[in-house]
Structure formats: C-alpha cells, structure tokens
Design an enzyme around this catalytic site. Structure first.
Site, PDB file in Angstrom:
ATOM      1  CD  GLU A   9      50.213  80.238  44.004  1.00 30.03           C
ATOM      2  OE1 GLU A   9      49.636  80.907  44.865  1.00 30.03           O
ATOM      3  OE2 GLU A   9      50.530  79.059  44.179  1.00 30.03           O
ATOM      4  CB  CYS A  19      59.231  76.075  40.983  1.00 30.70           C
ATOM      5  SG  CYS A  19      57.959  74.839  40.835  1.00 30.70           S
ATOM      6  CB  CYS A  62      46.917  70.502  36.401  1.00 26.88           C
ATOM      7  SG  CYS A  62      47.845  69.095  35.717  1.00 26.88           S
ATOM      8  CB  CYS A  98      47.738  63.804  40.694  1.00 25.34           C
ATOM      9  SG  CYS A  98      48.513  63.430  39.102  1.00 25.34           S
ATOM     10  CB  CYS A 100      48.562  67.390  42.876  1.00 24.67           C
ATOM     11  SG  CYS A 100      49.121  68.918  42.095  1.00 24.67           S
ATOM     12  CB  CYS A 122      55.841  69.645  45.533  1.00 26.74           C
ATOM     13  SG  CYS A 122      57.541  69.891  45.197  1.00 26.74           S
TER      14      CYS A 122
HETATM   15  N1  SAH Z   1      52.486  67.900  36.051  1.00 19.58           N
HETATM   16  C1  SAH Z   1      53.888  67.728  36.356  1.00 19.58           C
HETATM   17  C2  SAH Z   1      54.407  68.813  37.284  1.00 19.58           C
HETATM   18  C3  SAH Z   1      53.699  68.763  38.591  1.00 19.58           C
HETATM   19  S1  SAH Z   1      54.443  69.447  40.047  1.00 19.58           S
HETATM   20  C4  SAH Z   1      54.093  66.372  36.998  1.00 19.58           C
HETATM   21  O1  SAH Z   1      53.111  65.767  37.430  1.00 19.58           O
HETATM   22  O2  SAH Z   1      55.222  65.915  37.064  1.00 19.58           O
HETATM   23  C5  SAH Z   1      55.927  68.590  40.319  1.00 19.58           C
HETATM   24  C6  SAH Z   1      55.888  67.398  41.265  1.00 19.58           C
HETATM   25  O3  SAH Z   1      55.229  67.655  42.503  1.00 19.58           O
HETATM   26  C7  SAH Z   1      55.189  66.183  40.652  1.00 19.58           C
HETATM   27  O4  SAH Z   1      56.007  65.059  40.845  1.00 19.58           O
HETATM   28  C8  SAH Z   1      53.948  66.085  41.482  1.00 19.58           C
HETATM   29  O5  SAH Z   1      53.424  64.768  41.490  1.00 19.58           O
HETATM   30  C9  SAH Z   1      54.470  66.515  42.838  1.00 19.58           C
HETATM   31  N2  SAH Z   1      53.423  66.830  43.795  1.00 19.58           N
HETATM   32  C10 SAH Z   1      52.184  67.283  43.541  1.00 19.58           C
HETATM   33  N3  SAH Z   1      51.495  67.430  44.674  1.00 19.58           N
HETATM   34  C11 SAH Z   1      52.313  67.084  45.681  1.00 19.58           C
HETATM   35  C12 SAH Z   1      52.169  67.041  47.088  1.00 19.58           C
HETATM   36  N4  SAH Z   1      51.041  67.403  47.671  1.00 19.58           N
HETATM   37  N5  SAH Z   1      53.227  66.628  47.812  1.00 19.58           N
HETATM   38  C13 SAH Z   1      54.383  66.277  47.214  1.00 19.58           C
HETATM   39  N6  SAH Z   1      54.584  66.296  45.892  1.00 19.58           N
HETATM   40  C14 SAH Z   1      53.561  66.691  45.129  1.00 19.58           C
END
Ligand code: SAH
Length: 369
Positions: free
Chosen positions: A106, A119, A126, A130, A133, A360
């Site tokens: 996406e 974005c 991934c 985490c 996420c 996000c």
């Molecule tokens: N792998 C990269 C890009 C990920 S998406 C990274 O980790 O930085 C970009 C941001 O969104 C990251 O800071 C990630 O931690 C955050 N993110 C992921 N899931 C989220 C959620 N459920 N709520 C808020 N931020 C989130």
C-alpha cells in the site's frame, strides 16, 4: 478421485527489470543493447520522469517500433491498483497495489494546502516484528525493487498532475518511507529509488532530497552508510522508548542496537548531513507515556547536544487485536510539555487517514482476494 492440482501459490519473486531500477548510465546501456541509439534513453526518461507517462502510445516523438521495443523491455507494468480508498474529503488517498507476483503493498497520498506527501512501502511485509505495528505482525514477504518503489511515486505524482486528486492539479512534493517495511533493510533499492526521486529529469523526478524522509527502527550500520551518501534526506528514528527494557519489547531490534547506540548513530547522521533528525514516539497508554520517560528522553537527547533533533510523538493507532491503545490526551499533553520544557522541539504528528486504515502502522493488506 483425486483433485487436479490447479492451485498454485503466487510465485514470489524478482520483478522484471524496469527503467526506474537503472542509473542513467545503465539505462543508456540497456537502450543500446536493444539496438537503439543511446540518446533514446533520455527520451524515454523524459516521458517517464517528466511527463509521468509509461504508456508507449503517448510517446509520439519516438518511432513506433522503437517505443514498443523500449517499453516492453524497460517499462513493464509493475503495480496494478486493487483498490483506492479516500478520506479527508479526498485529500487522503490510500491505494492497495498488486505486484507482478500477486504480493500486495500500500501507499498513502496526503494532500495539504502547501504540499503533497506520499508515504511509500519499501518491502512487502516487514521483518522487524514491532508488536504495535500491523505490518510487523505479517513478517517479511520480500523486498520491493527500486522500480516498484518508484512506480508508487510516479502513479501518485501522475494522479496529482492530472487533477485526479481532490483540490485540482498539483505536484508531489514530499516522500516518506513510512509505509510497509523497514527501508534500511532494503538499502540498495531504497537508495536507488531516492536517487530517481531527486535527480532532475530525464534521470528522476527532480524533487528536493530535503523533502525525503527515511524512517528506521535504528539499523546502526545502515544509518552510518546513509549519512555518507551525500544525499541530505531526513532521518527519522523510531525510538518509542528511551530505556532499553521497554524498547526491547516495542522495537525488538533494540536487543541488537541499544537506545544509546541508535541515538549516537542519529547524532552522527546530523553531524555529517546537518539535517535535523526526527525521533518518532508512538504514545501508548500506560506503556511508554510516563512523565519520567519524557524526562529521560529529553536528557538523552540533550546529552548529545542542542538543536540536532526534534521529537514527533504520535498517538498510537490501535491495530486489530492489539491490547494497546493511545495515551490519554492529558497524558500526551504532559509528555509534550516536558520535552518542550527541556528545550526539545516537539510536534505531535497528525493521523491522516486513520478511518481508512491508512494511518501509521495500519497498512496491512488483506489476504489475496
Ligand atoms: N520500518 C520503519 C517505517 C515504519 S512506519 C520504521 O520503523 O521506522 C513509520 C512509523 O510508524 C514508525 O515510527 C513506526 O514505529 C510507526 N508505527 C507503526 N505502527 C504504528 C501504530 N500502530 N501507531 C502509531 N505509529 C505506528
């Protein structure tokens, strides 16, 4: 009677080669290898990067046979739209794409009065796991090619240019690697895509590197490598906790590179590039939103100097099945106030598109349809 084995899982494999995978020199070589004069690479690049076109029928300055041959060899379709969802009166558009092997990713376009930000996804799934996420729950399917990343950009830029996005014709100005995937775990393709984004036509879209943000869990060697590329892109570090105990839980790669090691790399990135680093911090209720953690974060940032960093807290977007939720607004306000009191510039990040699961961490493509 045995059932015929007609069902086969999609082959997850390398996408076909595309103009956007290639440096200008490689593109010239590829065109020459097709028996075309090398200058045709520039003509093709002008169509693709300046006019945002990949349809050979529109390339009327090229002889018909050349354009078909070149398009077939260098502009294979890489993404097909499965579905587009809009929010914010059309100013936010989330597109689900199918790749050549059936894998889905996406991208989300967010239009503001003064800019338009895409974005993009850098991987399908991934591997960073985490737990808060949605993409992290899927595991890694595969890396995207540079062409697959650049095509997300071209399609969005084209839609804006052709007036297909609410607000009239416009330009794509910003690119953030905050979609699916860990960009620094797909370093080569991400860098190639960034180069295509920033180089002027016919080699790229000609957007300022300052408007590109690469967001990472904190892969320290890759941060150092990125600093040495001579590209002033913004680095965003997904910290989410200032202490190793908690960060180890929220961002599992922390067991490999600790909070201090990630912050030291972020500081080195600033020293080399002079670009102010962003610290991302998803505020999770009763998890990482304590006043003492705001104070500890401020101390760790200030210990490494002044004016080099800002903090972007974002209210957690709860993902399906998650036991976690966003911080209470008063707690969020206190967290922000403490950072600011300590002299750390802090801005809450907006959560565009949360109602279309475009915010996000919510980018989780559904099962194959
Ligand atoms: N792998 C990269 C890009 C990920 S998406 C990274 O980790 O930085 C970009 C941001 O969104 C990251 O800071 C990630 O931690 C955050 N993110 C992921 N899931 C989220 C959620 N459920 N709520 C808020 N931020 C989130």
């Amino acid at each position: 009677m045995s059932l015929p084995l007609t069902f086969t899982a999609p082959r997850r494999g390398k996408p076909p080669r595309h103009l956007a995978d290639l440096s200008p020199e490689e593109a010239a070589e590829a065109v020459a290898a097709l028996g075309e004069p090398a200058f045709r690479a520039r003509q093709l690049g002008t169509h693709y990067f300046r006019h945002l076109e990949a349809d050979p029928a529109t390339m009327t300055d090229l002889p018909a046979s050349s354009r078909d041959r070149m398009a077939e060899a260098l502009l294979p379709p890489l993404l097909s739209p499965v579905r587009a969802l809009t929010a914010d009166q059309g100013a936010t558009v989330k597109t689900l794409w199918r790749l050549h092997d059936g894998v889905k990713v996406e991208s989300v376009l967010m239009r503001y009065p003064d800019r338009a930000t895409l974005c993009v996804s850098s991987q399908a799934g991934c591997g960073m796991a985490c737990p808060f996420c949605a993409t992290g729950q899927q595991g890694l399917t595969r890396n995207l090619s540079a062409g697959e990343i650049v095509e997300q950009v071209r399609q969005a830029a084209r839609a804006l240019d052709r007036g297909e996005v609410a607000g009239g014709p416009g330009r794509l100005t910003n690119l953030v690697f905050m979609g699916m995937g860990e960009p620094l775990a797909n370093y080569k393709a991400v860098l190639a895509a960034v180069r295509r984004f920033v180089q002027p036509p016919p080699d790229g879209f000609g957007v300022s590197a300052r408007n590109v943000t690469v967001s990472t869990v904190g892969l320290v060697p890759a941060i150092d490598k990125l600093a040495g590329e001579g590209l002033p892109v913004t680095l965003a570090l997904s910290l989410h906790a200032p202490d190793d105990d908690l960060r180890g839980e929220l961002v599992p790669i922390n067991t490999r590179w600790s909070v201090d090691e990630a912050l030291d790399a972020a500081r080195r990135y600033f020293e080399t590039t002079k670009r102010r680093v962003s610290i991302e911090y998803a505020l999770i209720r009763d998890m990482n939103d304590h006043a003492w953690r705001a104070d500890l974060l401020a101390r760790k940032l200030n210990d490494r100097g002044r004016g080099w960093v800002h903090v972007n807290p974002i209210p957690l977007n709860p993902t399906p099945g998650s036991i976690w939720t966003a911080s209470d607004p008063a707690v969020e306000a206190e967290f922000v106030a403490r950072l600011r009191m300590a002299g750390i510039p802090t801005t809450i990040r907006d959560t565009r598109g949360s109602d279309i699961d475009g915010a996000c961490g919510q980018l989780a493509a559904e099962e194959a349809s």
